[in-house]
Every structure is written in structure tokens, then in C-alpha cells.
Design a protein around this motif. Structure first.
Motif, PDB file in Angstrom:
ATOM      1  N   GLU A  31      42.425  34.567 -14.041  1.00  0.00           N
ATOM      2  CA  GLU A  31      41.890  34.890 -12.714  1.00  0.00           C
ATOM      3  C   GLU A  31      41.112  36.201 -12.717  1.00  0.00           C
ATOM      4  OE1 GLU A  31      43.525  35.661  -8.136  1.00  0.00           O
ATOM      5  OE2 GLU A  31      44.893  35.017  -9.726  1.00  0.00           O
ATOM      6  N   HIS A  32      41.562  37.155 -13.523  1.00  0.00           N
ATOM      7  CA  HIS A  32      40.923  38.477 -13.546  1.00  0.00           C
ATOM      8  C   HIS A  32      40.181  38.727 -14.858  1.00  0.00           C
ATOM      9  CE1 HIS A  32      43.081  39.509  -9.874  1.00  0.00           C
ATOM     10  NE2 HIS A  32      44.186  39.069 -10.430  1.00  0.00           N
ATOM     11  N   LEU A  33      39.757  37.644 -15.515  1.00  0.00           N
ATOM     12  CA  LEU A  33      39.143  37.770 -16.841  1.00  0.00           C
ATOM     13  C   LEU A  33      37.911  38.664 -16.816  1.00  0.00           C
ATOM     14  CD1 LEU A  33      39.192  36.912 -19.785  1.00  0.00           C
ATOM     15  CD2 LEU A  33      37.824  34.901 -19.165  1.00  0.00           C
ATOM     16  N   VAL A  96      38.878  52.420 -11.755  1.00  0.00           N
ATOM     17  CA  VAL A  96      38.671  51.709 -10.493  1.00  0.00           C
ATOM     18  C   VAL A  96      38.916  50.215 -10.675  1.00  0.00           C
ATOM     19  CG1 VAL A  96      36.947  51.071  -8.762  1.00  0.00           C
ATOM     20  CG2 VAL A  96      37.081  53.430  -9.574  1.00  0.00           C
ATOM     21  N   THR A  97      38.411  49.652 -11.772  1.00  0.00           N
ATOM     22  CA  THR A  97      38.567  48.212 -12.004  1.00  0.00           C
ATOM     23  C   THR A  97      40.028  47.828 -12.184  1.00  0.00           C
ATOM     24  OG1 THR A  97      36.381  48.120 -13.045  1.00  0.00           O
ATOM     25  CG2 THR A  97      37.879  46.289 -13.475  1.00  0.00           C
ATOM     26  N   LEU A  98      40.749  48.573 -13.025  1.00  0.00           N
ATOM     27  CA  LEU A  98      42.150  48.247 -13.247  1.00  0.00           C
ATOM     28  C   LEU A  98      42.993  48.466 -11.996  1.00  0.00           C
ATOM     29  CD1 LEU A  98      42.817  49.578 -16.868  1.00  0.00           C
ATOM     30  CD2 LEU A  98      42.464  47.221 -16.115  1.00  0.00           C
ATOM     31  N   SER A  99      42.643  49.486 -11.201  1.00  0.00           N
ATOM     32  CA  SER A  99      43.364  49.704  -9.941  1.00  0.00           C
ATOM     33  C   SER A  99      43.139  48.542  -8.984  1.00  0.00           C
ATOM     34  CB  SER A  99      42.907  51.015  -9.286  1.00  0.00           C
ATOM     35  OG  SER A  99      43.274  52.120 -10.071  1.00  0.00           O
ATOM     36  N   LYS A 100      41.899  48.083  -8.905  1.00  0.00           N
ATOM     37  CA  LYS A 100      41.578  46.952  -8.025  1.00  0.00           C
ATOM     38  C   LYS A 100      42.310  45.692  -8.473  1.00  0.00           C
ATOM     39  CE  LYS A 100      37.630  44.411  -6.114  1.00  0.00           C
ATOM     40  NZ  LYS A 100      36.146  44.272  -6.117  1.00  0.00           N
ATOM     41  N   ILE A 101      42.292  45.427  -9.779  1.00  0.00           N
ATOM     42  CA  ILE A 101      43.003  44.254 -10.298  1.00  0.00           C
ATOM     43  C   ILE A 101      44.505  44.393 -10.045  1.00  0.00           C
ATOM     44  CG2 ILE A 101      43.630  43.007 -12.395  1.00  0.00           C
ATOM     45  CD1 ILE A 101      40.862  43.687 -13.489  1.00  0.00           C
ATOM     46  N   ASN A 103      46.105  46.134  -7.747  1.00  0.00           N
ATOM     47  CA  ASN A 103      46.428  45.973  -6.331  1.00  0.00           C
ATOM     48  C   ASN A 103      46.390  44.507  -5.924  1.00  0.00           C
ATOM     49  OD1 ASN A 103      46.663  48.748  -6.085  1.00  0.00           O
ATOM     50  ND2 ASN A 103      44.560  49.031  -5.386  1.00  0.00           N
ATOM     51  N   ASN A 104      45.425  43.762  -6.469  1.00  0.00           N
ATOM     52  CA  ASN A 104      45.331  42.334  -6.162  1.00  0.00           C
ATOM     53  C   ASN A 104      46.530  41.575  -6.717  1.00  0.00           C
ATOM     54  OD1 ASN A 104      44.176  39.434  -7.236  1.00  0.00           O
ATOM     55  ND2 ASN A 104      43.330  39.990  -5.240  1.00  0.00           N
ATOM     56  N   ILE A 105      46.989  41.970  -7.908  1.00  0.00           N
ATOM     57  CA  ILE A 105      48.153  41.310  -8.516  1.00  0.00           C
ATOM     58  C   ILE A 105      49.398  41.569  -7.683  1.00  0.00           C
ATOM     59  CG2 ILE A 105      49.714  41.402 -10.502  1.00  0.00           C
ATOM     60  CD1 ILE A 105      47.210  41.773 -12.252  1.00  0.00           C
ATOM     61  N   VAL A 106      49.588  42.823  -7.260  1.00  0.00           N
ATOM     62  CA  VAL A 106      50.746  43.150  -6.423  1.00  0.00           C
ATOM     63  C   VAL A 106      50.711  42.336  -5.133  1.00  0.00           C
ATOM     64  CG1 VAL A 106      51.831  44.964  -5.041  1.00  0.00           C
ATOM     65  CG2 VAL A 106      51.094  45.454  -7.377  1.00  0.00           C
ATOM     66  N   ALA A 107      49.540  42.281  -4.485  1.00  0.00           N
ATOM     67  CA  ALA A 107      49.410  41.516  -3.235  1.00  0.00           C
ATOM     68  C   ALA A 107      49.700  40.037  -3.477  1.00  0.00           C
ATOM     69  CB  ALA A 107      48.005  41.697  -2.651  1.00  0.00           C
ATOM     70  N   SER A 108      49.212  39.502  -4.598  1.00  0.00           N
ATOM     71  CA  SER A 108      49.425  38.092  -4.912  1.00  0.00           C
ATOM     72  C   SER A 108      50.899  37.780  -5.088  1.00  0.00           C
ATOM     73  CB  SER A 108      48.650  37.730  -6.192  1.00  0.00           C
ATOM     74  OG  SER A 108      48.956  36.421  -6.617  1.00  0.00           O
ATOM     75  N   TYR A 109      51.615  38.637  -5.808  1.00  0.00           N
ATOM     76  CA  TYR A 109      53.041  38.382  -6.014  1.00  0.00           C
ATOM     77  C   TYR A 109      53.847  38.635  -4.754  1.00  0.00           C
ATOM     78  CZ  TYR A 109      52.741  37.262 -10.934  1.00  0.00           C
ATOM     79  OH  TYR A 109      52.473  36.621 -12.112  1.00  0.00           O
ATOM     80  N   GLN A 110      53.414  39.551  -3.923  1.00  0.00           N
ATOM     81  CA  GLN A 110      54.085  39.731  -2.639  1.00  0.00           C
ATOM     82  C   GLN A 110      53.980  38.456  -1.804  1.00  0.00           C
ATOM     83  OE1 GLN A 110      52.014  43.240  -1.279  1.00  0.00           O
ATOM     84  NE2 GLN A 110      53.735  44.590  -1.790  1.00  0.00           N
ATOM     85  N   ARG A 111      52.802  37.823  -1.836  1.00  0.00           N
ATOM     86  CA  ARG A 111      52.640  36.554  -1.107  1.00  0.00           C
ATOM     87  C   ARG A 111      53.526  35.468  -1.708  1.00  0.00           C
ATOM     88  NH1 ARG A 111      47.057  38.132  -1.710  1.00  0.00           N
ATOM     89  NH2 ARG A 111      46.258  39.029   0.233  1.00  0.00           N
ATOM     90  N   ARG A 112      53.572  35.405  -3.037  1.00  0.00           N
ATOM     91  CA  ARG A 112      54.404  34.398  -3.696  1.00  0.00           C
ATOM     92  C   ARG A 112      55.879  34.603  -3.396  1.00  0.00           C
ATOM     93  NH1 ARG A 112      53.028  33.810  -9.958  1.00  0.00           N
ATOM     94  NH2 ARG A 112      54.875  32.471  -9.753  1.00  0.00           N
ATOM     95  N   ILE A 113      56.298  35.861  -3.393  1.00  0.00           N
ATOM     96  CA  ILE A 113      57.702  36.153  -3.103  1.00  0.00           C
ATOM     97  C   ILE A 113      58.037  35.761  -1.669  1.00  0.00           C
ATOM     98  CG2 ILE A 113      59.363  38.024  -2.782  1.00  0.00           C
ATOM     99  CD1 ILE A 113      57.939  39.437  -5.143  1.00  0.00           C
ATOM    100  N   GLY A 143      56.125  45.697 -11.332  1.00  0.00           N
ATOM    101  CA  GLY A 143      56.351  45.565 -12.767  1.00  0.00           C
ATOM    102  C   GLY A 143      55.306  44.717 -13.460  1.00  0.00           C
ATOM    103  N   ILE A 144      54.884  43.632 -12.820  1.00  0.00           N
ATOM    104  CA  ILE A 144      53.905  42.733 -13.443  1.00  0.00           C
ATOM    105  C   ILE A 144      52.562  43.432 -13.590  1.00  0.00           C
ATOM    106  CG2 ILE A 144      52.628  40.575 -13.063  1.00  0.00           C
ATOM    107  CD1 ILE A 144      55.240  39.529 -11.740  1.00  0.00           C
ATOM    108  N   ARG A 145      52.162  44.155 -12.553  1.00  0.00           N
ATOM    109  CA  ARG A 145      50.910  44.915 -12.643  1.00  0.00           C
ATOM    110  C   ARG A 145      50.985  45.935 -13.774  1.00  0.00           C
ATOM    111  NH1 ARG A 145      50.382  49.349  -8.251  1.00  0.00           N
ATOM    112  NH2 ARG A 145      52.019  50.123  -9.620  1.00  0.00           N
ATOM    113  N   ASP A 146      52.107  46.624 -13.876  1.00  0.00           N
ATOM    114  CA  ASP A 146      52.236  47.667 -14.889  1.00  0.00           C
ATOM    115  C   ASP A 146      52.196  47.087 -16.303  1.00  0.00           C
ATOM    116  OD1 ASP A 146      52.431  49.474 -12.837  1.00  0.00           O
ATOM    117  OD2 ASP A 146      54.613  49.604 -12.891  1.00  0.00           O
ATOM    118  N   VAL A 147      52.803  45.922 -16.485  1.00  0.00           N
ATOM    119  CA  VAL A 147      52.768  45.287 -17.812  1.00  0.00           C
ATOM    120  C   VAL A 147      51.329  45.013 -18.223  1.00  0.00           C
ATOM    121  CG1 VAL A 147      53.296  43.159 -19.066  1.00  0.00           C
ATOM    122  CG2 VAL A 147      55.075  44.285 -17.730  1.00  0.00           C
TER     123      VAL A 147
END
Length: 604
Positions: A31-33, A96-101, A103-113, A143-147
């Protein structure tokens, strides 16, 4: 007893760190390739420019000090400036790019949770502390974003930078580079040993911290009870013990995490001092030009930071992977009450409810319902009465499938509710619980949750039926007044009337009232009861009341005790039965219809 109502439990994952990381990359990498490719490109630029600065130091020394050449000096200085400028732009781009990605990952997993939490049964929440659950999710979701971010930056920046600088070192002095490599394995082994011990301590620390945050949240939510019963000291002592354990575990993690510092610093000091001594010896006694050694030492010094970050990477990844694994344990938790394959939507005609041989027990408890047979006729009111623990509220909870019976069937218009979709079942049911709950937002928002498409006129009509319209207009902003957390700005009776209005605006053919007037004073209860009588017309109503005077006019009264139906009939017929359960319960109530005490109901 079957396992249809077994509670979901998060199974402790046995997946290795590599498996967890592989899953993270599979779920998020594609998704973030494009973003990762751009960030990696920037990190490659950073690595190459860093190596270039070290490599060009030999030319700086040679052209500026050993064999001065003004023309080359300006060219070299200009190239160094360009290298640093490119490095700065690349640093900005990847950050900036990694922060944006991220933040999107955190938001995505928050929605999934959140989506997962909505699928879990009521039984799961009854067995889990909501404050503990919320605190644990809040701690672990990053944790997932940090990994991902740590892996990408380590591979594309630190590893590439280190490789590039090692290339510079090899070209300048191969022998010294080999000596450094030979002395490195003991350091790597020591770091791995620390990382293995850190994994267990990290998980324990997360659990303890979630308990601390959960206890604090619980205290805040129940602050009125805490102060009323002077529980401050006792709760404080309990919290202090948990905080002490969490502090001790955090200190252990700090000792383990920082144990790499003396290892890497000592190793770096030994290597750098040895290289400098060797360079000085060669320059003094071997008359070797210092340019190559200066470039080598520059590369060595610049390689120290990426090497140190890589040395700490395992301990940091251990923490992040533990966090990620705990999130996956929640996401992978089996959902017990899923719709059956091929489940159809519930079709309502009369809205007749029938229980056939229904038995039920909460996990770890004795049976609450024992082979209950009961019919609530369509378009009529059926009242459930009986002492505490008789199973009345459990029947109310089984109809919308908050739980599934262990034995027997519940049918609506002849359709087994276990074979229809939960969404269609609950669309036809309006529910008012004993404890009214309001959500953050305005009064109008809270009523409209019953039916989001309801018009303002329908919202206000429901409020009138629930005897809430007048007090709503008396609020500072009327229907647009914020209610605060769980309606903290309103009285218990006002919250209950809004809860009733929310059920009425749903306009469902089935209405479940679980002691819906329990929070109202006598005057308000009489008014709401009169309004409910109008709302009950042409609906199937199952009602539990703490005052029998409110169910006298019910079409059918079902008296229950010890999980069984003892008798049923109308008020007139049941009250005439000598030594009947309903007659005894009714005789225990005073002329004003006051509710029975717990002792009286249990002894009835």
C-alpha cells in the motif's frame, strides 16, 4: 452446554519476531510502496553523501596542506557544500514521508481495531476491563508503525551508510578494516544476549503500564463513588503497588536497553584510539602521508553513529514487535457470534417472540435460565417480574443476541434468530437498559443515534413521548446542548428519558425495556409511563419493571424465579392466586408502588 456464547479471549501469540515482521510488511508494504521507495531513495542519498564527505577528506588534506592547490581547494569545498545540501534535502524528504506513512498506518490500525471491537460479543466486554483494554490499545498501536520505520531507516540509511563508509575505509587501509571486523563478533553476541532478555521484560512492562493507566481511568470515571466512600487511600495504595511494579520493570528495561552503551562505546573507543595510534606511528616513523589516514579516521568516526544505532536496533525492535504482536492478538481474536453462512435478513410480520426450551449460563457460573418456554405475542406487552436473579434481564439480553442460549431456540415470527443476520435482527429492536448511557455530543445527536436518518421533528416528537422535551428546552442551547462525558451535565432521570427517546425514535416493531424507568422519581415515572403506554401501542413490548404498579396493564405478566417461568397471566388473574409468586410479590409493595427491597424479593 455448547460453546456458542463462550467469550472471546486474546490468545498469546507464539509467532516469532520474524513472522510478526513479515506480516507487518505484507499488510502494509504494498500500500505504501511508492512512499517507501521515495524515502529509501532519500536515505540512499544520505548514505552516499556521508561516505563522500569521508572519502574526500584525503583530497582536502593533500590539496590544502601537503600539496597546496588553490583551484582544487575551491572545487573540493564546493562539492562538500553540495553534498551537505543534498543530505539536508534528503533528510527532510525521508522524515516527512516516513512520518506521513507512519501516521496513516496508525490511523489504519486504529480503524481495524475499532471495527474488531464492534464485532466482539457483549460477553467479551463483561469479562474485560474497558479502561485496561483502552490503555493497552493506546500503548501498543504505534508498534507496527515503529517496526516498519525502524526497519526501513536502519536498512536504507544506517546499513547503507555503514557499508559505504566501510568501503571508504577498505580503499584507504584494508588491513585496519580487517582488524576491526575481527574484533566485532563478541560485541554482536553480547547485544543479541541483551535483546533476548529484553523481549520478556518489555511485554511485562506493557501489561503493567496498561494496568496503571486503566486504574487511573477507572478512578476518574468513578470519582463520585471514590469520594463518597472515602476510597482515596485504599485505591491510592493499590495504585502505588502497581506503579511500583511498573517502575521496577521499566528500570530493568532501561538497564537492559542501555547495557549496549558501554559495550559499543568501549569498543568504539578501543578501535578509534588504536587507529589513531597506528596512524601517528606510520606518519612519524614511516613517513606515510596523513591524507589516507585522515580519510580513514573520518570514515571510522562517521561510521560510529550508524553502527551505534544498529547496535541498539534489536532492543528497539524487540519493544516494537512486542507491541505489534499484542495488537495482532486482539485483531486475530475469534469472533464467537458471527452470522451463519447464508444467513437471511429477519422479516417481520406480527413481531411475535417465542422462547422454546431456552437455557443459559454465563461462563464460569451456574445456569441462569433453565428450559424456559415463553411467548410474547405480537403487538402486545409482556411483563417479566420476579426476584433478583430470576433471569429477567438475561431474557432481554438474549432477544437481540447479546448472548446466544446454550440450549433451545428464540424465534421471531417463526424465524430462529440464530439463523438471521444480527444487523437485521437489531434493526427491528429498540432497547432501553437499566443504566442509561449517553455519548459525547449534543442532546439531539444522542436521540438521533436511535435512527440516524430521523428528522428534527421526529427527534423532538420522541423527546415529547419520553417526557424530555421540556427539560431539553430549559438547557442553555436546547437540543444542541452538549451532554458531556456520559451525560455528566444531566441528572440520572434526565439521562434515562433521553435513552427512552432514543429508543422511541427508532420506531422499531419490538421494544425491550429493562427497568427503563428505574432512574426516575415517582412523578417523572408516572408521566413517562403514560407516554410509554402510547408508544407501546401496536408494538411487541417485553418489559421488566421494579415497580409492579407500572405493569398492571400489561397484556401478559410472566413471573419468574430461579431461572424458570413459575406462572403467567394478567394482573387480575395472577393477583387472585393464593400463595402465587406474583400475588406474594404484589403484596410486598406498598400502596405507592415502591419497589421491593433485595431481601424481600429474595425471600418472596
Amino acid at each position: 452446554m455448547d460453546d456458542r456464547h463462550d467469550q472471546e479471549r486474546p490468545a498469546v501469540s507464539t509467532a516469532s519476531n520474524r513472522e510478526v515482521m513479515r506480516r507487518i510488511f505484507i499488510e502494509n508494504g504494498r500500500e505504501h510502496l511508492k512512499g517507501y521507495i521515495f524515502a529509501i531513495s532519500c536515505l540512499v542519498v544520505m548514505a552516499l553523501t556521508t561516505a563522500f564527505v569521508a572519502w574526500i577528506m584525503e583530497s582536502v588534506i593533500s590539496t590544502a596542506f601537503v600539496h597546496p592547490d588553490p583551484n582544487k581547494v575551491w572545487l573540493i569545498c564546493g562539492s562538500i557544500f553540495v553534498a551537505f545540501l543534498m543530505r539536508g534535502l534528503a533528510t527532510y524528504g525521508q522524515s516527512v514521508t516516513l512520518s506521513k506513512i507512519g501516521n496513516n498506518i496508525v490511523a489504519s490500525y486504529q480503524r481495524r481495531i475499532y471495527e474488531k471491537l464492534m464485532k466482539l460479543s457483549v460477553g467479551f466486554y463483561n469479562a474485560s476491563r474497558s479502561s485496561h483494554l483502552a490503555a493497552q490499545i493506546n500503548q501498543n498501536v504505534t508498534g507496527i508503525r515503529d517496526v516498519l520505520n525502524m526497519t526501513v531507516t536502519s536498512l536504507a540509511r544506517d546499513v547503507l551508510t555503514l557499508v559505504a563508509l566501510l568501503g571508504v575505509m577498505v580503499t584507504k587501509d584494508p588491513m585496519l578494516t580487517v582488524i576491526i571486523f575481527v574484533t566485532a563478533p563478541p560485541l554482536i553476541y553480547a547485544i543479541r544476549y541483551v535483546g533476548d532478555r529484553l523481549r520478556t521484560a518489555t511485554r511485562e512492562s506493557i501489561e503493567l503500564n496498561s494496568h496503571v493507566l486503566g486504574a487511573m481511568q477507572e478512578t476518574v470515571q468513578g470519582i463520585a463513588i471514590v469520594k463518597a466512600f472515602t476510597m482515596e487511600q485504599e485505591l491510592g495504595n493499590r495504585l502505588n503497588r502497581v506503579i511500583g511494579e511498573a517502575e521496577s520493570r521499566a528500570n530493568r528495561i532501561a538497564r537492559l536497553s542501555e547495557r549496549t552503551a558501554p559495550l559499543t562505546e568501549g569498543f568504539a573507543g578501543l578501535v578509534i584510539s588504536g587507529v589513531l595510534a597506528y596512524a601517528a606511528y606510520q606518519s612519524i616513523y614511516g613517513h606515510v602521508p596523513p591524507g589516507a589516514f585522515f580519510s580513514f579516521v573520518t570514515a571510522l568516526l562517521m561510521a560510529y553513529d550508524p553502527a551505534r544505532r544498529l547496535a541498539r536496533l534489536q532492543s528497539q525492535l524487540e519493544r516494537a514487535v512486542v507491541n505489534a504482536r499484542m495488537i495482532y492478538e486482539l485483531l486475530d481474536m475469534p469472533t464467537q457470534q458471527q452470522d451463519r453462512p447464508g444467513a437471511q435478513d429477519l422479516k417481520i410480520s406480527e413481531a411475535r417472540i417465542e422462547l422454546r426450551g431456552v437455557s443459559f449460563a454465563y461462563p464460569g457460573s451456574d445456569a441462569v435460565l433453565k428450559s424456559v418456554d415463553l411467548v410474547a405475542e405480537g403487538g402486545k406487552t409482556t411483563a417479566l417480574v420476579g426476584p433478583s436473579g430470576a433471569g429477567k434481564s438475561t431474557i432481554i439480553a438474549l432477544i437481540p443476541r447479546f448472548y446466544d442460549p446454550s440450549e433451545g431456540q428464540i424465534l421471531i415470527d417463526g424465524q430462529d434468530i440464530a439463523t438471521v443476520t444480527k444487523a437485521s435482527l437489531r434493526r427491528h429492536i429498540a432497547y432501553v437498559s437499566q443504566q442509561p448511557y449517553l455519548f459525547e455530543g449534543t442532546i439531539r445527536d444522542n436521540i438521533r443515534y436511535g435512527r440516524p436518518e430521523a428528522s428534527d421533528a421526529e427527534v423532538e416528537e420522541a423527546a415529547r413521548l419520553a417526557h424530555a422535551h421540556d427539560f431539553i428546552l430549559a438547557q442553555p442551547q436546547g437540543y444542541d446542548t452538549p451532554v458531556g462525558e456520559n451525560g455528566v451535565t444531566l441528572s440520572g432521570g434526565q439521562r434515562q428519558r433521553l435513552s427512552i427517546a432514543r429508543a422511541l425514535v427508532r420506531n422499531a416493531p419490538i421494544l425491550l425495556l429493562d427497568e427503563a424507568t428505574s432512574a426516575l422519581d415517582t412523578a417523572s415515572e408516572a408521566a413517562v409511563q403514560k407516554a410509554l403506554e402510547e408508544a407501546m401501542k401496536h408494538r411487541t413490548v417485553v418489559v421488566i419493571a421494579h415497580r409492579l404498579s407500572t405493569v398492571i396493564n400489561a397484556d401478559k405478566i410472566v413471573a419468574m424465579q430461579d431461572g424458570r417461568v413459575i406462572e403467567e397471566g394478567t394482573h387480575e388473574s395472577l393477583s387472585k392466586r393464593a400463595n402465587g409468586l406474583y400475588a406474594r410479590l404484589h403484596s410486598l409493595q406498598g400502596p405507592d408502588g415502591a419497589a421491593m427491597t433485595e431481601t424481600e424479593t429474595q425471600g418472596a
